[in-house]
Design an enzyme around this catalytic site. Structure first.
Site, short mmCIF file in Angstrom:
data_model
loop_
_atom_site.label_atom_id
_atom_site.label_comp_id
_atom_site.label_asym_id
_atom_site.label_seq_id
_atom_site.Cartn_x
_atom_site.Cartn_y
_atom_site.Cartn_z
N GLU A 179 37.65 34.23 46.77
CA GLU A 179 38.84 33.52 47.21
C GLU A 179 38.66 32.90 48.59
O GLU A 179 39.16 31.80 48.86
CB GLU A 179 40.04 34.47 47.22
CG GLU A 179 40.53 34.88 45.83
CD GLU A 179 39.69 35.97 45.16
OE1 GLU A 179 38.77 36.51 45.82
OE2 GLU A 179 39.94 36.29 43.98
N LYS A 201 30.43 43.22 26.60
CA LYS A 201 31.88 43.31 26.68
C LYS A 201 32.46 43.34 25.27
O LYS A 201 32.00 42.60 24.40
CB LYS A 201 32.40 42.07 27.44
CG LYS A 201 33.37 42.42 28.54
CD LYS A 201 33.64 41.28 29.46
CE LYS A 201 34.99 41.53 30.10
NZ LYS A 201 35.25 40.73 31.28
N ARG A 218 43.20 37.91 50.20
CA ARG A 218 41.83 38.07 50.70
C ARG A 218 41.43 36.91 51.60
O ARG A 218 40.53 37.02 52.42
CB ARG A 218 40.90 38.14 49.49
CG ARG A 218 39.52 38.44 49.88
CD ARG A 218 38.75 39.03 48.76
NE ARG A 218 39.09 40.42 48.53
CZ ARG A 218 38.47 41.19 47.67
NH1 ARG A 218 37.50 40.70 46.93
NH2 ARG A 218 38.82 42.44 47.51
C1 LIG Z 1 39.77 39.74 44.48
C2 LIG Z 1 39.99 39.64 43.01
N1 LIG Z 1 39.97 38.42 42.43
C3 LIG Z 1 40.19 38.31 41.11
C4 LIG Z 1 40.41 39.42 40.34
C5 LIG Z 1 40.74 39.29 38.86
N2 LIG Z 1 39.72 39.94 38.04
C6 LIG Z 1 39.90 41.15 37.49
S1 LIG Z 1 38.59 41.67 36.62
C7 LIG Z 1 37.77 40.24 36.92
C8 LIG Z 1 36.41 40.04 36.36
C9 LIG Z 1 35.47 41.07 36.85
O1 LIG Z 1 34.23 40.82 36.29
P1 LIG Z 1 33.13 41.94 36.31
O2 LIG Z 1 33.09 42.56 37.64
O3 LIG Z 1 31.87 41.35 35.81
O4 LIG Z 1 33.68 43.03 35.32
P2 LIG Z 1 33.82 42.94 33.71
O5 LIG Z 1 35.25 42.63 33.43
O6 LIG Z 1 32.90 41.91 33.22
O7 LIG Z 1 33.48 44.30 33.23
C10 LIG Z 1 38.52 39.38 37.71
C11 LIG Z 1 38.10 38.04 38.14
C12 LIG Z 1 40.43 40.66 40.99
N3 LIG Z 1 40.67 41.79 40.34
N4 LIG Z 1 40.21 40.74 42.32
#
Ligand SMILES: Cc1ncc(C[n+]2csc(CCOP(=O)(O)OP(=O)(O)O)c2C)c(N)n1
Length: 641
Positions: free
Chosen positions: A370, A282, A398
């Protein structure tokens, strides 16, 4: 000056380049992303980590025919730059500009409008099933982060994909991070997998061993033993996915473009479900984001030279609702050992990170789960604890069934801090929290409240923690008002509204953040000789019946205002109450968000366009009392009766 990027207007242009040119293009893309995000805000770290992956995917597939689904979609900037949106990229996340997420109205390369995590595998599998039924032959690819892979829905998708054996490619983009560090047993498993030899190195080793294999004799046996060990070592990493019916390839260095292209071309030929495990970093290519990916997950304006965040003039007196809520919770947890705080992968966004540091044994980050967060909270409540789940309004959606089954039905005393309630701004329709009143209000026994300011937020939290009933407190992505509108210490009971201003002509019932708007409008109206009462509703459930019915009896008009969808919202609750009590509902005008999705843009601008600012409310009242005013840009009124 960029040389390659200006020539890329479609993935076809990309495919005309030589592979050796792609690292240079990746560099130019990174620079463009950094420049635009430094001005417009956005998901910097995730995008910087996915540049090579997006390039390689578009190099190997034709996603006009094949389908590409990005999970969450917050890492899609390179994809946007490559798919005909380069010239508009500078408008990213701005009102009327490009969305910060995939958007099916924006491009044929975006099969879905997304923003929530964990959905890509299911959607991709659905596409693959549809293709099988309609006889289409194309590839379907889902790119899922290691954070999103831990979401229940991802597991559900994997489970069925492995069983149905349709042709889908799941690319696991593993950067060890969600917004904060990825948590959970899956995360531990992936850490172990990452320590296996890289898939490309392993292939070289096999090649080497095969060349060594003599036709017969002892050396052949030895070589075969080596080969078996190497195969075992390389297969073991993805064993979990293999057991689920996927062919596992990886781990692969997600920044090595030639290796990515070679591997993608290889897995493209495979039949059935395939999981390609790609390891990325990242924030890659921009030191500040690489060193602090959490801070740069969703970046504010910063200086390109050093990543220094450019804050608007910091005012020490100003604080966000999020900060007030999390600090109040920590305060209360110091004297009440039953309080447990829960987040679903948002310790920073919800402000709970500090709570976690102070009370590590009473803090639970469940990952992007969630539903599980609420089930867990219900269990904790049943064992005598006071669980507080801080969650964004849009993501709480959700867990609707858990709200019903685990919380409302059992009457578990869970407290929900419903953050980012209302219009959130730049993230747009996937993130606006404008449905929570509607999906919470009809559940028996729930108490719904929304504070007008920071002091009231604290009091509401105290009230919720003292209550046996499940309670939800909603507050927006905004700073608390500088001035409280009434004496902060005054305690109040559940269901008790507060009259902030008396006025004999009309009564405005405002919910939560809209109280400030109502106060501003009343001030303006007074200047025009119109006396409007302002009532801080505080509760959407139970409503202050006496105050509402009194307004219907004594005023010419009753107005409700909320930062929420009109359908099923606070105004609807008032309408139902008035109708049931036989009041003259023709007097009621509800202001809120009409039956449409609201695009992205600054929160203040969106509110203004919907007439949910002091001027808009003032104009609505003027229209009511007979002095015509222009309607807001996006008419947001609904007259009942
Ligand atoms: C249902 C839901 N909960 C929380 C989020 C907030 N959120 C956006 S990106 C993220 C992290 C995602 O992590 P990852 O899939 O590993 O992607 P990265 O950012 O590391 O590339 C979160 C928790 C979301 N988008 N959807």
């Amino acid at each position: 000056m960029p040389e390659l990027l200006p020539k890329i207007n479609s993935p076809e242009d990309l495919r005309r380049l030589q592979i050796v040119e792609l690292p240079r293009l990746a560099d130019e893309i990174r620079r463009e992303i950094i420049a635009v995000v430094s001005r417009n805000h956005g998901h910097l770290a995730s995008n910087l980590g996915a540049v090579e992956l997006a390039l390689a995917l578009h190099y190997c597939f034709d996603f006009l025919k094949d389908r590409l689904v990005w999970d969450v979609g917050h890492q899609c900037y390179t994809h946007k730059l490559l798919t005909g949106r380069r010239e508009r990229f500078h408008t990213l996340r701005q009102h009327d500009g490009l969305s910060g997420f995939p958007d099916r109205t924006e491009s044929p390369y975006d099969p879905f409008t997304t923003g929530h995590a964990g959905t890509a595998i299911s959607s991709a599998l659905g596409l693959a099933c549809g293709d099988a039924l309609t006889g289409q032959s194309r590839k379907v690819v889902a790119v899922v982060g290691d954070g999103a892979m831990g979401a229940g829905m991802s597991f559900e998708g994997l489970n069925q994909a492995g069983h149905l054996r349709k042709n889908i490619l799941v690319v696991l983009n593993d950067n060890r991070m969600a917004i904060s560090c990825t948590v959970g047993a899956l995360s531990n498993y992936l850490t172990a997998v990452r320590s296996a030899p890289l898939y490309s190195d392993f292939k070289k080793e096999i090649h080497h061993l095969l060349n060594m294999v003599p036709v017969f004799g002892r050396r052949m046996e030895e070589a075969l033993e080596h080969l078996k060990a190497a195969v075992k070592k390389s297969m073991a990493p993805g064993q979990m996915f293999e057991e689920l019916g996927f062919r596992y390839f990886g781990p692969v260095d997600g920044h090595d473009i030639p290796v990515l292209i070679e591997t993608l071309n290889e897995v493209k030929r495979a039949e059935g479900p395939v999981l390609l495990h790609v390891v990325t970093e990242k924030g890659k290519g921009f030191l500040p984001a690489w060193q602090n990916p959490t801070r740069f997950h969703s970046a504010k304006s910063f200086q390109v030279e050093n990543g220094q965040v450019i804050e608007a003039e910091e005012d020490p007196g100003v604080s966000s609702y999020t900060k007030v809520a999390s600090m109040a919770l920590a305060d209360m947890a110091r004297s009440d050992r039953r309080i447990v705080a829960i987040t679903a992968a948002m310790p920073d966004g919800t402000g709970l990170a500090a709570f976690g540091k102070e009370f590590p044994d009473r803090f639970l980050d469940v990952g992007i789960c969630e539903q599980h967060a609420l089930g867990l909270a219900a269990g904790l409540a049943a064992s005598g604890m006071k669980p507080v789940v801080a969650v964004y309004s849009t993501f709480l959606q959700r867990a609707y069934d858990q709200l019903f089954h685990e919380i409302s039905l059992q009457k578990t005393g869970v407290v929900l801090l419903v953050d980012r309630a209302g219009l959130v701004g730049d993230d747009g329709p996937t993130h606006h929290g404008v449905f929570d009143i509607a999906y919470l209000r009809h559940l028996p026994g729930l108490v719904l409240m929304a504070p007008k300011d920071g002091a009231e937020l604290r009091q509401m939290l105290r009230l919720a923690l003292a209550s046996e009933a499940p309670c939800a407190i909603r507050y927006p992505r905004a700073n608390v008002p500088m001035l409280t509108l009434s004496e902060p210490a005054a305690a109040f009971r559940i269901g008790e509204a507060e009259t902030l201003r008396t006025g004999l002509e009309v009564a405005i019932f405002a919910y939560g953040a809209m109280v400030q708007v109502a106060a501003g409008a009343a001030e303006r109206l007074a200047g025009q000789g119109i006396e409007a009462a302002v009532i801080n509703a505080r509760f959407a459930k139970p409503l202050d019946k006496a105050a509402i019915l009194d307004a219907f009896t004594t005023r010419r008009a009753v107005i409700t205002i909320e930062d929420h969808s009109l359908a099923g919202g606070f105004g609807s609750a008032v309408l139902e109450l008035a109708s049931d009590a036989g009041a003259d509902t023709r007097k009621l005008v509800r202001l809120g968000i009409p039956d449409q999705f609201v695009e992205h843009g600054a929160r203040s601008l969106l509110l203004r366009n919907l007439g949910l600012d002091p001027e808009g409310l003032q104009a609505a009242v003027m229209r009511l009392v007979g002095q015509p005013q222009p309607a807001p840009k996006c008419l947001a009124t609904a007259t009942a009766g």
